[in-house]
Design an enzyme around this catalytic site. Structure first.
Site: not given
Ligand SMILES: *Cc1c(COP(=O)(O)O)cnc(C)c1O
Length: 389
Positions: A238, A326
């Site tokens: 969705t 990161c």
């Protein structure tokens, strides 16, 4: 205390206009964009508009070439795995570089475990790949070239036009991670021969958790997310309507401001760099002096640890980073600086300053007032400094 945010390559502050555009989709307009009743149709219309805005920003010939994802990481995963899977019967060889974002590097590593062969091209001292190296690496089995547009740690811009032209000539699919280039460098996919191009909303003043990938018409790619028929059957799930609307608004604003904003950032950045080099000895610029993102500056402070500079700046209200978000916290030297053959001891003391649209000259002056004493103090405590003096 003054707060100066200079970590815009890690993420940016969402713009007010973006949040305003998103809000209705978290309140009244909650229909599923795939539902055909009027609730759904309102969401669908907003998703369609966002698709047009993203398509326009990069000059895609049709909005259908834009697929919404959960961000840059997913776009990179989709590009690399999707092409690898789709072309498995044609070949098993992927070419990338040693300075890619971990979203590409670790995806390639995962594919290597599944039997794919991966070539990691080296870079020069500025972080730039060599076209001849690329030419030599191509084999009859090469199915994908994935090379970033601009590096998140140093800002170095790769020769993507030449890379794309070579890929096209050889009939090899070319993906570029353009997450850092979008909104900072004017380009369009009409002249840039890339088949796949990754985009992330939160690097361009949009929301986190939203992104897109440009998929040139005719590109052979398998879905990696399976489910319903969303996103032209390329990405099930969705639609994140609010996030997509935010990305669309951020793209619309980026397109409007591309002619002025990057120049402003570059002037501020160069002002900061001049100040740093005039006030602080033993520094080095990591990355290409010109072929570089206008907002990015990675500076090595010899004899020091980046972490301690970063933490000391943080105490003064200045946010910077060591390498990428990161890898920070690991204390490992950055894979990007290592690939550029920068001595580990030099790479250790490197700090990335990445500017954004909120920054002012006063911010730069503030950094120039707090940074030199920090460096001085830390160097006086550094055993390496005594030896190097
Ligand atoms: C931030 C970044 C990504 C990851 O994007 P997310 O939306 O945070 O997943 C990928 N590539 C580059 C070059 C980036 O800077």
């Amino acid at each position: 205390m003054r707060k100066v945010y200079l970590d815009n390559n890690a993420t940016t502050r969402m713009r007010e206009e973006v949040l305003d555009a998103m809000m209705p989709f978290y309140k009244d307009v909650y229909g599923n964009a795939s539902s055909i009743h009027q609730f759904g149709r309102r969401s669908r219309a907003a998703v369609d508009k966002a698709r047009q805005d993203v398509a326009r920003l990069i000059g895609a010939s049709s909005p259908e070439e834009i697929i919404f994802t959960s961000g840059g990481t997913e776009s990179d995963n989709f590009a690399v795995k999707g092409v690898a899977h789709a072309l498995r019967s044609k070949g098993d060889h992927i070419i990338t570089t040693s300075v890619e974002h971990s979203a590409v590097l670790n995806t390639c590593k995962a594919l290597a475990k599944d039997g794919y062969k991966v070539t990691y091209l080296p870079v020069d001292g500025y972080g730039i790949v060599n076209i001849d190296d690329l030419k030599k690496a191509v084999t009859a089995k090469t199915i994908l070239i994935s090379i970033m547009y601009a590096n998140n740690e140093t800002g170095t811009v790769e020769p993507v036009a030449e890379i794309g032209a070579l890929a096209k000539e050889k009939g090899i699919c070319f993906h570029t991670d353009a997450v850092q280039a979008i909104g900072k460098i004017a380009f369009d996919v009409k002249s840039l021969p890339a088949d796949l191009l990754s985009i992330s909303a939160h690097k361009i003043y949009g929301p986190k958790g939203a992104g897109a990938i440009y998929v040139r018409k005719g590109t052979k790619i398998d879905a990696i997310m399976h489910g319903g028929h969303h996103e032209m059957n390329k990405r099930a799930g969705t639609e994140n309507v609010g996030g997509i609307v935010g990305l669309g608004k951020a793209a619309e604003l980026a397109a409007k401001e591309i002619s002025g904003e990057p120049r402003k950032l570059m002037e501020l950045r160069d002002y900061l760099y001049k100040g740093i080099t005039s006030k602080i000895p033993h520094t080095r610029l990591n990355g290409h002096p010109e072929k570089r993102l206008p907002n990015t500056m990675n500076v090595g402070f010899k004899y020091l640890e980046g972490e301690s500079i970063m933490l000391n700046l943080d105490m003064e209200g200045v946010a910077v980073s060591t390498g990428s978000a990161c890898t920070s916290g690991t204390l490992e030297p950055s894979h990007v600086l290592t690939a550029m053959a920068i001595d580990a001891a030099d790479a250790q003391g490197s700090i990335r300053f990445s500017l954004g649209r909120d920054n002012t000259k006063e911010d730069m002056d503030y950094v120039l007032s707090v940074l030199p004493p920090i460096i001085q103090r830390l160097r006086e405590m550094s055993p390496l400094y005594e030896k190097g003096k």
